[in-house]
Design an enzyme around this catalytic site. Structure first.
Site, short mmCIF file in Angstrom:
data_model
loop_
_atom_site.label_atom_id
_atom_site.label_comp_id
_atom_site.label_asym_id
_atom_site.label_seq_id
_atom_site.Cartn_x
_atom_site.Cartn_y
_atom_site.Cartn_z
N TRP A 144 0.81 -1.22 0.00
CA TRP A 144 0.00 0.00 0.00
C TRP A 144 0.84 1.27 0.00
O TRP A 144 0.37 2.32 -0.40
CB TRP A 144 -0.95 0.02 1.21
CG TRP A 144 -0.28 -0.32 2.51
CD1 TRP A 144 -0.27 -1.53 3.11
CD2 TRP A 144 0.48 0.54 3.34
NE1 TRP A 144 0.46 -1.49 4.28
CE2 TRP A 144 0.92 -0.21 4.45
CE3 TRP A 144 0.83 1.89 3.29
CZ2 TRP A 144 1.69 0.32 5.47
CZ3 TRP A 144 1.61 2.43 4.30
CH2 TRP A 144 2.03 1.66 5.37
N ASN A 145 2.08 1.20 0.46
CA ASN A 145 2.88 2.43 0.55
C ASN A 145 3.53 2.72 -0.80
O ASN A 145 4.11 1.83 -1.42
CB ASN A 145 3.94 2.31 1.64
CG ASN A 145 4.99 1.27 1.32
OD1 ASN A 145 4.64 0.11 1.07
ND2 ASN A 145 6.25 1.65 1.31
N GLY B 178 7.22 -6.22 -0.17
CA GLY B 178 6.53 -6.39 1.10
C GLY B 178 7.48 -6.82 2.19
O GLY B 178 8.68 -6.55 2.13
N GLY B 179 6.96 -7.54 3.16
CA GLY B 179 7.76 -7.96 4.30
C GLY B 179 8.35 -9.35 4.12
O GLY B 179 7.85 -10.15 3.32
N GLU C 114 11.67 -4.11 12.36
CA GLU C 114 11.26 -3.00 11.50
C GLU C 114 9.93 -2.44 11.99
O GLU C 114 8.94 -3.15 12.10
CB GLU C 114 11.12 -3.48 10.05
CG GLU C 114 10.81 -2.34 9.08
CD GLU C 114 10.64 -2.82 7.65
OE1 GLU C 114 10.83 -1.99 6.74
OE2 GLU C 114 10.33 -4.00 7.44
N CYS D 119 10.39 1.48 2.97
CA CYS D 119 11.29 0.34 3.15
C CYS D 119 12.73 0.79 3.35
O CYS D 119 13.53 0.07 3.93
CB CYS D 119 11.18 -0.61 1.96
SG CYS D 119 11.46 0.17 0.36
N LYS E 113 -1.46 -7.31 -8.45
CA LYS E 113 -2.32 -7.36 -7.27
C LYS E 113 -2.00 -6.17 -6.38
O LYS E 113 -0.94 -6.08 -5.77
CB LYS E 113 -2.12 -8.66 -6.48
CG LYS E 113 -3.03 -8.72 -5.25
CD LYS E 113 -2.54 -9.75 -4.24
CE LYS E 113 -3.32 -9.65 -2.93
NZ LYS E 113 -3.12 -8.37 -2.21
N GLU F 131 11.57 -7.43 -3.18
CA GLU F 131 12.02 -6.15 -2.63
C GLU F 131 11.35 -6.04 -1.27
O GLU F 131 10.14 -5.80 -1.18
CB GLU F 131 11.63 -5.00 -3.57
CG GLU F 131 12.44 -3.74 -3.33
CD GLU F 131 11.86 -2.88 -2.22
OE1 GLU F 131 12.45 -2.90 -1.10
OE2 GLU F 131 10.86 -2.20 -2.45
N LEU F 132 12.14 -6.22 -0.20
CA LEU F 132 11.56 -6.40 1.12
C LEU F 132 11.87 -5.20 2.02
O LEU F 132 12.09 -4.10 1.54
CB LEU F 132 12.06 -7.72 1.71
CG LEU F 132 11.89 -8.94 0.79
CD1 LEU F 132 12.42 -10.20 1.45
CD2 LEU F 132 10.45 -9.11 0.37
#
Length: 487
Positions: free
Chosen positions: A149-150, A226-227, A379, A282, A173, A248-249
């Site tokens: 979402w960010n 995401g995470g 985090e 991130c 998605k 990309e975490l």
């Protein structure tokens, strides 16, 4: 109440179900979102596969694909304010950042539009006299893109742009937490004239939508932001279809300040690195590692700046820090701050959620010197800065690398040779020197360790969406000799 739809196979449609979207500034429902489940996912992936192999997209030249990307870039630029207002409404990210960021997103599409017909094969000087051999780069296939979402217009552009330049088709998605701007972006894809099925945009929940998309047998590559915990599920799912992945975490990025640095400039960069976007980035510079001789002065300067930050409604251009995106995030950050203080971290400023409507949390600074604080390890994804000090360059480097993550880092010093030593020693995919949080479509973006693998941005990203095909051409007219001997 605003109602959004999916974009599948060139058409806008409802999902199998729907769900309410919450305005994080007020905590109230403002829109109805479509919820994709397995049948919607299957329809979208099948549409993408048809477009890849059967439709007009498959017959387009690379230059023609580039022209469509240029048109999309112009539409993004023209509609940047509308998209920015939607992102701000649905995620709480302040309008002064979404406006500037989404306007710049158009440059990513322009960059990859130009790259479309620059993806080259190669000729191999093969060691056989009667053979010509060369390599073609072809689209990797149908790509599943999972976007958080960010900064979602930015984080989707760094996937959609290079994938389209390479000739791929895709199912994007959007996060269930704030999908409005990506669902609206689909209208620009439609207006630009991309053939049906090339870009499909859906949203839904992890178990019923994300998992079905990641393991779909017709998906060739999964691009995920995401995470780490969700990424583990993505990788496990990819065992079903053997899709390649780019991840990309998150990060726990070190922000190193030496005594010889321009402290005012470094303080402004630190504010940008941890309090901009309400810390929901991130690359957030969440670990301040400052030379002990200037620690008190620098932390006092940061406290002054943090307490002067204007917290308010995200649609107000004067606001500098808005709400967090979800109540869940607000609760998680509050609990982690409390645990950190319980283990000995000293609260410098902030620390408690703001009472009233919305999911607000103030800029927070924790002094963690000589403390094994969870705030130095976990985090937050919020506006919380943890501070430790050092006395030697070697100690600064050790503290910087004392993390399972490795996405970004910042070094602030006037000593050029020291900066070069640290650039080489820091284990992170991005090193900013005397600046922070700068991005460009030309520069690759990505990390090491739990921060993932693969790169977004630059030519390398476009090549990641291709696979090589080796072509062998025999140039001799003589009959093929002994068939039982490998040539």
């Amino acid at each position: 109440m605003r109602r959004f739809q999916h974009y599948i196979d060139g058409e806008f449609s409802d999902g199998e179900a729907s769900y309410p979207s919450i305005d994080p500034a007020s905590g109230t429902v403002w829109a109805e979102m479509p919820e994709a489940r397995e049948s919607d996912v299957d329809r979208a992936v099948n549409a993408a596969e048809r477009a890849l192999y059967e439709g007009p997209w498959a017959k387009m030249t690379a230059t023609q694909r580039g022209k469509l990307l240029y048109k999309l870039a112009d539409l993004v630029a023209a509609n940047a304010q509308v998209l920015a207002e939607l992102e701000t409404r649905d995620t709480g990210k302040i309008i002064r950042e979404t406006s500037a960021q989404i306007a710049y997103v158009a440059e990513y599409y322009r960059y990859y539009a130009g790259i479309s017909d620059k993806i080259e094969g190669s000729y191999l000087p093969i060691d056989k006299p009667d053979m010509d051999v060369w390599l073609r780069r072809e689209p990797i296939g149908v790509v599943a893109m999972v976007v958080p979402w960010n900064s979602q217009l930015f984080l989707s552009a760094v996937k959609i742009g290079p994938a389209l330049a390479a000739g791929c088709t895709m199912v994007v998605k959007a996060s269930e937490d704030g999908p409005a701007p990506l669902l609206e972006f689909a209208r620009l894809v439609h207006e630009a004239g991309f053939p049906a099925g090339v870009v499909n945009v859906i949203t839904g929940f992890g178990a019923s939508c994300g998992a079905a998309l990641g393991r779909h047998p017709k998906v060739a590559h999964v691009a995920f932001t995401g995470g780490p915990e969700t990424a583990r599920h993505v990788v496990r799912n990819s065992a079903e279809n053997l899709a390649s992945t780019s991840l990309e975490l998150g990060g726990k990025s070190p922000f190193i300040v030496f005594a010889d640095a321009d402290l005012e400039s470094a303080a402004n960069a630190q504010v940008a690195g941890i309090f901009a976007a309400t810390g929901q980035s991130c690359v957030a510079g969440s670990r301040l590692i400052v030379e002990r001789s200037v620690k008190d002065r620098f932390v006092a300067l940061l406290r002054e700046k943090a307490e002067a930050i204007r917290i308010g409604a995200p649609l107000d251009m004067a606001t500098e820090v808005g709400p967090l995106a979800t109540k869940r995030q607000q609760d998680n950050i509050g609990a982690l701050v409390e645990r950190s203080i319980a283990t000995g971290a000293r609260l410098v400023t902030g620390g408690r959620k703001i009472d009233g409507e919305g999911y607000y949390f103030p800029p927070t600074i924790l002094d963690c010197d000589d403390v094994a604080s969870p705030s130095l390890v976990e985090e937050f994804f919020g506006p919380v800065l943890s501070v430790v000090s050092f006395e030697t360059e070697a100690e600064a480097l050790r503290l910087a690398n004392d993390t399972r993550y490795g996405l970004a880092s910042g070094i602030f010093t006037q000593n050029l040779t020291r900066a070069h030593r640290l650039m080489k020693g820091i284990r992170a995919g991005i090193v900013w020197v005397n600046t922070y949080r700068a991005v460009s479509p030309i520069a690759p973006f990505g990390g090491f360790g739990l921060s993932g693998h693969g790169r977004e941005g630059g030519m390398a990203a476009a090549l990641d969406y291709t696979r090589t095909k080796t072509i062998w051409l025999r140039t001799s007219d003589d009959p093929i000799p002994d068939p039982f001997v490998m040539r």
